[in-house]
Design an enzyme around this catalytic site. Sequence first.
Site, PDB file in Angstrom:
ATOM      1  N   GLU A 252      -0.071  -1.364   5.736  1.00  0.00           N
ATOM      2  CA  GLU A 252       1.011  -0.929   6.619  1.00  0.00           C
ATOM      3  C   GLU A 252       0.883   0.541   6.950  1.00  0.00           C
ATOM      4  O   GLU A 252       1.215   0.968   8.070  1.00  0.00           O
ATOM      5  CB  GLU A 252       2.371  -1.201   5.954  1.00  0.00           C
ATOM      6  CG  GLU A 252       3.579  -0.967   6.839  1.00  0.00           C
ATOM      7  CD  GLU A 252       4.127   0.465   6.792  1.00  0.00           C
ATOM      8  OE1 GLU A 252       5.032   0.785   7.583  1.00  0.00           O
ATOM      9  OE2 GLU A 252       3.649   1.254   5.937  1.00  0.00           O
TER      10      GLU A 252
ATOM     11  N   ASP B 232       0.823  -1.210   0.000  1.00  0.00           N
ATOM     12  CA  ASP B 232       0.000   0.000   0.000  1.00  0.00           C
ATOM     13  C   ASP B 232       0.853   1.254   0.000  1.00  0.00           C
ATOM     14  O   ASP B 232       2.049   1.226   0.304  1.00  0.00           O
ATOM     15  CB  ASP B 232      -0.944   0.003   1.196  1.00  0.00           C
ATOM     16  CG  ASP B 232      -0.212  -0.116   2.533  1.00  0.00           C
ATOM     17  OD1 ASP B 232       0.720  -0.939   2.620  1.00  0.00           O
ATOM     18  OD2 ASP B 232      -0.557   0.601   3.485  1.00  0.00           O
TER      19      ASP B 232
END
Length: 381
Positions: A142, A80
Amino acid sequence: MRESTFFSMYQQLIATPSISSMDSGWDHSNKGVIDLLVDWLTPLGFSCEVNELQNKPGKYNMLARRGQGSGGLLLSGHTDTVPYDANRWNFDPFKLTEKDNRWYGLGSIDMKGFFAFVIEALKTLPVEHQKQPLMILATADEETTMDGARQLSMFDNLRPTACIIGEPSEMRPIHAHKGHLSEAIRVVGRSGHSSDPSLGINAIEVMQQVIQELLKVQSEFQHKYSNKSFAVPAPTLNLGSIHGGDNPNRICGCCELQLDIRPLPGMAIEDLYQVIDAHLQPLRARSPAQIDWHHLHEPIPGYQQDTDAALVKLAEQVSRQSAAAVNYCTEAPFIQQLGCETLVMGPGSINQAHQPDEYLSMESIVPSRQMIKKLIQTYCF
């Protein structure tokens, strides 16, 4: 399948949105990035397991394995990115743009590009020469909750000897970092007409007393704890945002303060909460207002790997740089729970992370690829 070049892999990773955000208007699934990795790794002899996160529809972890048994090397990264401010970018965030000896794009160094480095290195390492298991982990979210790294138990028999997390460090080994806590303290008083203070309980005035106590906590942290490995040696407490009231002529009925705490490795999270509670409890007892607090996300503990660990020594030799400690945090404390030596080390500079016009310096590409290849060779070939 036509082989993807290094540049082509980078292009496709950048072009695939995978923003992680607490704001649903920004938040994306990371499935597109996972699919790319599976497509590239399967022809290289990896078996790929993809798991959807619990209570997170559309968010996935992937573990690619080549070789049997436990042990070996795990290379880990998150799929991400953070959101972006289009008004501050001079380039299309989702188009890899080469200019001034740089590759610009969202995720170019934080950190989707790391997967392209790994796969490119693997192309020159014949599978028939591999002696130890090699694993590649791609996680979700994350940048927000770290839920991907918190759910690694979904993968059976994940017991590497060593793990390298490819967060941007200019290929300098990072053996320690602080943790991260995001908290909100809410004061609920009673609104009323401003002409008569007795009609209400002003939440802003009570919050001012809360802040005084938190500043005492801040000072206590600075005097009680220290780790000279860090540029900022003490744990920090930052008052990040405050919101309260709705009009000048109304007594404020509610006020919320959001704060950030960065604990040192080894500090027990519960102990930190108890310190804050000890400062707030007397105020709660004497104030007519309600004073509550809650976690904005689950806490992330600090991380530390012994500098005499074999992985740290190898990384220092390969990079020709001594291991360092940093103030930002990664998924390292969760991966370390697998029982493996764990290190943060990846291409790109943290100075470009979360910035407009995020970029990878092209002059770093060849040496970074060579170092990643050497690390893989040492553990698995």
